[in-house]
Enzyme design. Structure first.
Site, PDB file in Angstrom:
ATOM      1  N   VAL A  72       5.889   4.824   8.326  1.00 33.04           N
ATOM      2  CA  VAL A  72       5.498   3.631   7.443  1.00 33.04           C
ATOM      3  C   VAL A  72       4.456   3.247   6.719  1.00 33.04           C
ATOM      4  CG1 VAL A  72       4.659   1.158   8.408  1.00 33.04           C
ATOM      5  CG2 VAL A  72       7.184   2.382   9.162  1.00 33.04           C
ATOM      6  N   CYS A  73       4.380   2.983   5.556  1.00 32.26           N
ATOM      7  CA  CYS A  73       3.172   3.287   4.848  1.00 32.26           C
ATOM      8  C   CYS A  73       2.784   1.425   4.539  1.00 32.26           C
ATOM      9  CB  CYS A  73       3.077   3.885   3.875  1.00 32.26           C
ATOM     10  SG  CYS A  73       3.961   4.068   2.575  1.00 32.26           S
ATOM     11  N   ALA A  74       1.726   1.498   3.610  1.00 31.92           N
ATOM     12  CA  ALA A  74       1.864  -0.406   2.906  1.00 31.92           C
ATOM     13  C   ALA A  74       2.872  -0.471   2.090  1.00 31.92           C
ATOM     14  CB  ALA A  74       0.394   0.562   1.879  1.00 31.92           C
TER      15      ALA A  74
END
Length: 375
Positions: A72-74
């Protein structure tokens, strides 16, 4: 090995179904500590993306091989790259399409229960933001309470159910998320209601949501009744639906109570908050099921994913309802507040109709956790 693309809806089912998931969050540490994807059985590893530019070999021993792994990232770009590196290293992994930005917007509709005469009540759970919206349907008509800004979710759901949206309510002028109420009303020719004491600065037309107002869905006996309950805002209004459910807005939550300071008037409104919680609500039937407009922690979700609990149970268990000394209550409510919601002043301006940001800017304004409660 393959890289799987996960949608927000896929992650939501893992949350609601209490499934195991290992999340590798590659955002910066401060962003992760402030806000992450919460799940009952989730495990986490936070390694900022820039620390993995030279490879993922050092973290492989920390990545399990016996459970699903999600990167997961932004906004998804960094998570795709890290997921591909893990795949090249022989691991089966997935990444969250749209990242935390998209997770913040996802709504999961869940049936809360049946109403008299074949009606139904649905809760729309915004897992990434802690927002809860509602739709009561009966006899071909629907009423919506505290809708978030994703209007098509509600209009499409109504179409699927074959009902016409007739009434749209906001329990108060929201400060932590952008309301979709008046936009749904405009799109469906429904009546939009807002408490007038919260609407002194709004620049659009609305119907006054007054104490004692009752609307009926279709020709059925389903009634949505308004109960003035100030404290979070001076106009905050609750609803009793079908004499079974108490929709408390941001006044009462499962694990906490509403904060009175988002209009800068904590000292002025704390007395109203106590009056609502300790007098007005005490006069109601304890078998009413409390349905708030937000939840704070994942533990507030029931096994079916709903956020709901008997009023009588909250009187016994919720700390905010059991502070006998008024001075202690006042100090708790005015001194023990968490940080203000992200961009809350601007969000209030949007909900007054004074500014109309582009969709991208609205998304950025709402990013982050819900902070409507007293800790």
């Amino acid at each position: 090995m393959t890289v799987t693309t996960w949608k927000a809806a896929d992650v939501a089912r893992y949350v609601i179904d209490n499934k195991d998931l290992f999340i590798l969050d590659v955002r910066n540490e401060d962003a992760f500590e402030d806000w992450k994807i919460d799940g009952h059985k989730f495990e986490y590893l936070n390694i900022p993306y820039f620390e993995l530019l030279d490879g993922v070999e050092a973290i492989l021993p920390k990545i399990p091989t016996d459970k699903d792994v999600l990167v997961v990232c932004a906004k998804e770009g960094s998570s795709i790259m890290v997921a591909e590196m893990l795949s090249d290293a022989g691991r089966n992994v997935g990444y969250l399409a749209g990242g935390m930005k998209l997770w913040s917007t996802y709504l999961e509709p869940i049936k809360v229960g049946d109403l008299n005469g074949g009606g139904e009540l649905y809760q729309f759970v915004r897992l990434g933001k802690g927002c809860l919206s509602y739709m009561a349907i009966s006899d071909g008509e629907a009423a919506i309470i505290d809708a978030v800004r994703f209007t098509e979710v509600f209009t499409k759901f109504a179409e699927e159910k074959g009902v016409e949206i007739k009434h749209v309510f906001d329990t108060h002028l929201h400060a932590d998320h952008i309301s979709g109420g008046r936009h749904i009303a405009a799109a469906t020719d429904a009546t939009y209601y807002l408490p007038p004491k919260d609407a002194e600065e709004v620049v659009f037309d609305y119907t006054a949501l007054e104490d004692g107002l009752t609307v009926q869905l279709g020709s059925s006996q389903i009634e949505v009744g308004a109960l003035y309950s100030p404290g979070h805002t001076i106009g905050s209004t609750s609803f009793v639906i079908d004499e079974k459910y108490l929709l408390t807005g941001d006044i009462l939550f499962i694990d906490s109570i509403g904060r009175p300071d988002l209009a800068g008037l904590a000292e002025d409104w704390v007395g109203d908050l106590r009056e609502t919680l300790y007098k007005r609500y005490r006069e109601l039937a304890e078998d009413l099921v409390v349905l708030p407009a937000h939840f704070m922690i994942i533990e507030e979700l029931n096994e079916d994913g709903t956020v709901a609990k008997r009023l009588g149970d909250l009187f016994a268990e919720n700390h905010g309802l059991n502070v006998e000394d008024e001075a202690v209550f006042r100090k708790m409510v005015t001194d023990g507040l968490p940080p203000q919601p992200n961009a809350y002043q601007e969000i209030r301006q949007v909900n007054m109709g004074k500014i109309t940001p582009e969709d991208e800017e609205q998304t950025e304004m709402e990013i982050g956790p819900n902070r409507c409660a007293v800790r």
